[in-house]
Design a protein around this motif. Structure first.
Motif, PDB file in Angstrom:
ATOM      1  N   TYR A 191       0.809  -1.219   0.000  1.00 51.59           N
ATOM      2  CA  TYR A 191       0.000   0.000   0.000  1.00 51.59           C
ATOM      3  C   TYR A 191       0.844   1.273   0.000  1.00 51.59           C
ATOM      4  O   TYR A 191       0.514   2.249  -0.685  1.00 51.59           O
ATOM      5  N   PHE A 192       1.946   1.274   0.764  1.00 46.16           N
ATOM      6  CA  PHE A 192       2.774   2.467   0.870  1.00 46.16           C
ATOM      7  C   PHE A 192       4.058   2.379   0.044  1.00 46.16           C
ATOM      8  O   PHE A 192       4.601   3.408  -0.370  1.00 46.16           O
ATOM      9  N   GLY A 193       4.547   1.148  -0.163  1.00 48.64           N
ATOM     10  CA  GLY A 193       5.810   0.992  -0.874  1.00 48.64           C
ATOM     11  C   GLY A 193       5.684   1.022  -2.384  1.00 48.64           C
ATOM     12  O   GLY A 193       6.464   1.692  -3.070  1.00 48.64           O
ATOM     13  N   LEU A 194       4.694   0.279  -2.922  1.00 45.07           N
ATOM     14  CA  LEU A 194       4.565   0.216  -4.383  1.00 45.07           C
ATOM     15  C   LEU A 194       4.307   1.576  -5.036  1.00 45.07           C
ATOM     16  O   LEU A 194       4.844   1.837  -6.123  1.00 45.07           O
ATOM     17  N   PRO A 195       3.493   2.469  -4.434  1.00 43.93           N
ATOM     18  CA  PRO A 195       3.322   3.794  -5.057  1.00 43.93           C
ATOM     19  C   PRO A 195       4.632   4.554  -5.223  1.00 43.93           C
ATOM     20  O   PRO A 195       4.787   5.335  -6.172  1.00 43.93           O
ATOM     21  N   ARG A 196       5.595   4.332  -4.330  1.00 48.90           N
ATOM     22  CA  ARG A 196       6.890   4.994  -4.461  1.00 48.90           C
ATOM     23  C   ARG A 196       7.684   4.467  -5.656  1.00 48.90           C
ATOM     24  O   ARG A 196       8.626   5.107  -6.121  1.00 48.90           O
ATOM     25  N   LEU A 197       7.282   3.271  -6.104  1.00 49.28           N
ATOM     26  CA  LEU A 197       7.926   2.694  -7.291  1.00 49.28           C
ATOM     27  C   LEU A 197       7.125   2.978  -8.551  1.00 49.28           C
ATOM     28  O   LEU A 197       7.406   2.416  -9.614  1.00 49.28           O
ATOM     29  N   GLY A 198       6.106   3.827  -8.411  1.00 47.37           N
ATOM     30  CA  GLY A 198       5.270   4.184  -9.557  1.00 47.37           C
ATOM     31  C   GLY A 198       4.144   3.217  -9.827  1.00 47.37           C
ATOM     32  O   GLY A 198       3.607   3.191 -10.932  1.00 47.37           O
ATOM     33  N   LEU A 199       3.786   2.415  -8.813  1.00 48.25           N
ATOM     34  CA  LEU A 199       2.705   1.433  -8.968  1.00 48.25           C
ATOM     35  C   LEU A 199       1.621   1.699  -7.915  1.00 48.25           C
ATOM     36  O   LEU A 199       1.571   1.021  -6.885  1.00 48.25           O
ATOM     37  N   PRO A 200       0.764   2.697  -8.149  1.00 49.15           N
ATOM     38  CA  PRO A 200      -0.270   3.014  -7.158  1.00 49.15           C
ATOM     39  C   PRO A 200      -1.272   1.875  -6.995  1.00 49.15           C
ATOM     40  O   PRO A 200      -1.685   1.245  -7.970  1.00 49.15           O
ATOM     41  N   VAL A 201      -1.638   1.591  -5.755  1.00 50.57           N
ATOM     42  CA  VAL A 201      -2.564   0.505  -5.442  1.00 50.57           C
ATOM     43  C   VAL A 201      -3.604   1.043  -4.466  1.00 50.57           C
ATOM     44  O   VAL A 201      -3.237   1.594  -3.417  1.00 50.57           O
ATOM     45  N   ASP A 202      -4.910   0.887  -4.802  1.00 49.87           N
ATOM     46  CA  ASP A 202      -5.921   1.342  -3.852  1.00 49.87           C
ATOM     47  C   ASP A 202      -6.080   0.314  -2.733  1.00 49.87           C
ATOM     48  O   ASP A 202      -5.568  -0.804  -2.802  1.00 49.87           O
ATOM     49  N   ALA A 203      -6.784   0.724  -1.676  1.00 47.86           N
ATOM     50  CA  ALA A 203      -6.855  -0.096  -0.463  1.00 47.86           C
ATOM     51  C   ALA A 203      -7.495  -1.458  -0.724  1.00 47.86           C
ATOM     52  O   ALA A 203      -7.031  -2.481  -0.213  1.00 47.86           O
ATOM     53  N   GLU A 204      -8.564  -1.500  -1.516  1.00 42.14           N
ATOM     54  CA  GLU A 204      -9.260  -2.767  -1.746  1.00 42.14           C
ATOM     55  C   GLU A 204      -8.391  -3.738  -2.545  1.00 42.14           C
ATOM     56  O   GLU A 204      -8.317  -4.929  -2.223  1.00 42.14           O
ATOM     57  N   LEU A 205      -7.734  -3.225  -3.576  1.00 36.86           N
ATOM     58  CA  LEU A 205      -6.835  -4.066  -4.369  1.00 36.86           C
ATOM     59  C   LEU A 205      -5.665  -4.541  -3.509  1.00 36.86           C
ATOM     60  O   LEU A 205      -5.232  -5.694  -3.614  1.00 36.86           O
ATOM     61  N   CYS A 206      -5.180  -3.667  -2.648  1.00 42.90           N
ATOM     62  CA  CYS A 206      -4.087  -4.033  -1.741  1.00 42.90           C
ATOM     63  C   CYS A 206      -4.506  -5.186  -0.835  1.00 42.90           C
ATOM     64  O   CYS A 206      -3.746  -6.133  -0.633  1.00 42.90           O
ATOM     65  N   GLY A 207      -5.735  -5.112  -0.289  1.00 43.71           N
ATOM     66  CA  GLY A 207      -6.229  -6.189   0.565  1.00 43.71           C
ATOM     67  C   GLY A 207      -6.315  -7.510  -0.166  1.00 43.71           C
ATOM     68  O   GLY A 207      -5.881  -8.551   0.341  1.00 43.71           O
ATOM     69  N   CYS A 208      -6.868  -7.477  -1.381  1.00 41.39           N
ATOM     70  CA  CYS A 208      -6.997  -8.706  -2.178  1.00 41.39           C
ATOM     71  C   CYS A 208      -5.628  -9.283  -2.519  1.00 41.39           C
ATOM     72  O   CYS A 208      -5.406 -10.497  -2.388  1.00 41.39           O
ATOM     73  N   LEU A 209      -4.725  -8.416  -2.947  1.00 44.46           N
ATOM     74  CA  LEU A 209      -3.394  -8.870  -3.352  1.00 44.46           C
ATOM     75  C   LEU A 209      -2.608  -9.408  -2.165  1.00 44.46           C
ATOM     76  O   LEU A 209      -1.967 -10.464  -2.252  1.00 44.46           O
ATOM     77  N   GLY A 210      -2.674  -8.686  -1.039  1.00 46.48           N
ATOM     78  CA  GLY A 210      -1.955  -9.135   0.152  1.00 46.48           C
ATOM     79  C   GLY A 210      -2.451 -10.478   0.645  1.00 46.48           C
ATOM     80  O   GLY A 210      -1.653 -11.363   0.983  1.00 46.48           O
ATOM     81  N   LEU A 211      -3.767 -10.649   0.658  1.00 48.73           N
ATOM     82  CA  LEU A 211      -4.335 -11.914   1.123  1.00 48.73           C
ATOM     83  C   LEU A 211      -4.009 -13.049   0.161  1.00 48.73           C
ATOM     84  O   LEU A 211      -3.731 -14.182   0.587  1.00 48.73           O
ATOM     85  N   ALA A 212      -4.033 -12.765  -1.153  1.00 51.11           N
ATOM     86  CA  ALA A 212      -3.719 -13.793  -2.147  1.00 51.11           C
ATOM     87  C   ALA A 212      -2.266 -14.247  -2.034  1.00 51.11           C
ATOM     88  O   ALA A 212      -1.976 -15.447  -2.107  1.00 51.11           O
ATOM     89  N   LEU A 213      -1.362 -13.309  -1.826  1.00 49.15           N
ATOM     90  CA  LEU A 213       0.057 -13.667  -1.724  1.00 49.15           C
ATOM     91  C   LEU A 213       0.354 -14.423  -0.436  1.00 49.15           C
ATOM     92  O   LEU A 213       1.089 -15.413  -0.445  1.00 49.15           O
ATOM     93  N   LEU A 214      -0.216 -13.955   0.670  1.00 48.65           N
ATOM     94  CA  LEU A 214      -0.024 -14.668   1.933  1.00 48.65           C
ATOM     95  C   LEU A 214      -0.640 -16.064   1.854  1.00 48.65           C
ATOM     96  O   LEU A 214      -0.006 -17.066   2.192  1.00 48.65           O
ATOM     97  N   GLY A 215      -1.898 -16.123   1.401  1.00 44.01           N
ATOM     98  CA  GLY A 215      -2.579 -17.410   1.307  1.00 44.01           C
ATOM     99  C   GLY A 215      -1.923 -18.344   0.314  1.00 44.01           C
ATOM    100  O   GLY A 215      -1.876 -19.561   0.527  1.00 44.01           O
ATOM    101  N   GLY A 216      -1.395 -17.788  -0.776  1.00 40.03           N
ATOM    102  CA  GLY A 216      -0.728 -18.614  -1.780  1.00 40.03           C
ATOM    103  C   GLY A 216       0.452 -19.367  -1.204  1.00 40.03           C
ATOM    104  O   GLY A 216       0.699 -20.528  -1.565  1.00 40.03           O
TER     105      GLY A 216
END
Length: 219
Positions: free
Chosen positions: A73-98
């Motif tokens: 949520y805070f790191g990727l935007p600094r790399l030019g990859l903005p992520v909204d909160a809902e997408l961040c939640g889905c992505l974080g849960l998918a990566l952890l669960g994966g």
């Protein structure tokens, strides 16, 4: 206990529960795909990729979801990859669960006796047929208990989404407590809504496990 206040807060909790469920199930669906692909890569020791998968699994299994969410949520935007909160939640849960699903599916695949694969190949079946008709059905049955436990774990992990300003159940509970100091009422409702989300999953998982555990499956 102020039941009038609980009734007043009910629509807020219901809306938050729907958001929690939506993000939770999208993340879980993503984790199943990631986990299955990772397990196949690891089981068949695909050159280079299986080492990358091992690093990914160890990294995400040994770091808290909250830190992963902060990085996304805070790191990727600094790399030019903005992520909204809902997408961040889905992505974080998918990566952890994966990462957890990968180990679950891998253990299921490796638990199937190699003699069955060798026998099927000697009978003329292709490797694709062996995987589809022999290995995968048994691997699923063997790993169903761990799979359901992972699903429940991931649904409970949605409670940290409030840290990235998602209006989930935990966010609503903390917000209402801060505004009106109805701590007991808000926490009771929080527990009840999580029970309504997780208990049906637990029951369905138990039923599914019993149906799949027949013959040599799950023995």
């Amino acid at each position: 206990m102020d039941y009038g206040a609980m009734l007043e807060y009910l629509p807020l909790y219901a809306h938050a529960a729907l958001l929690t469920l939506r993000i939770g199930w999208i993340g879980i669906a993503g984790s199943i795909v990631i986990g299955l692909v990772s397990a196949l890569v690891t089981s068949f020791r695909v050159p280079i990729l299986h080492r990358i998968v091992r690093v990914y699994v160890e990294l995400f299994r040994n770091t808290p979801l909250l830190i992963q969410l902060f990085f996304i949520y805070f790191g990727l935007p600094r790399l030019g990859l903005p992520v909204d909160a809902e997408l961040c939640g889905c992505l974080g849960l998918a990566l952890l669960g994966g990462a957890y699903m990968a180990e679950t599916f891998r253990s299921g695949l490796e638990a199937v006796e190699t003699g069955q694969t060798e026998s099927a190949l000697s009978l003329g079946m292709s490797r694709r047929q062996v995987m589809h008709h022999i290995v995968l059905p048994q691997a699923i049955a063997l790993s169903i208990q761990s799979f359901v436990a992972n699903v429940i774990f991931l649904l409970k992990e949605t409670s940290v989404f409030s840290a990235i300003s998602l209006l989930d159940l935990m966010f609503v509970a903390k917000d209402l407590i801060g505004l009106y100091y109805d701590t007991t009422e808000c926490l009771v409702m929080l527990v009840l809504f999580y029970l309504m989300i997780i208990v049906p999953v637990s029951i369905a998982g138990t039923i599914l496990e019993r149906r799949l555990r027949y013959g040599a499956f799950g023995a």
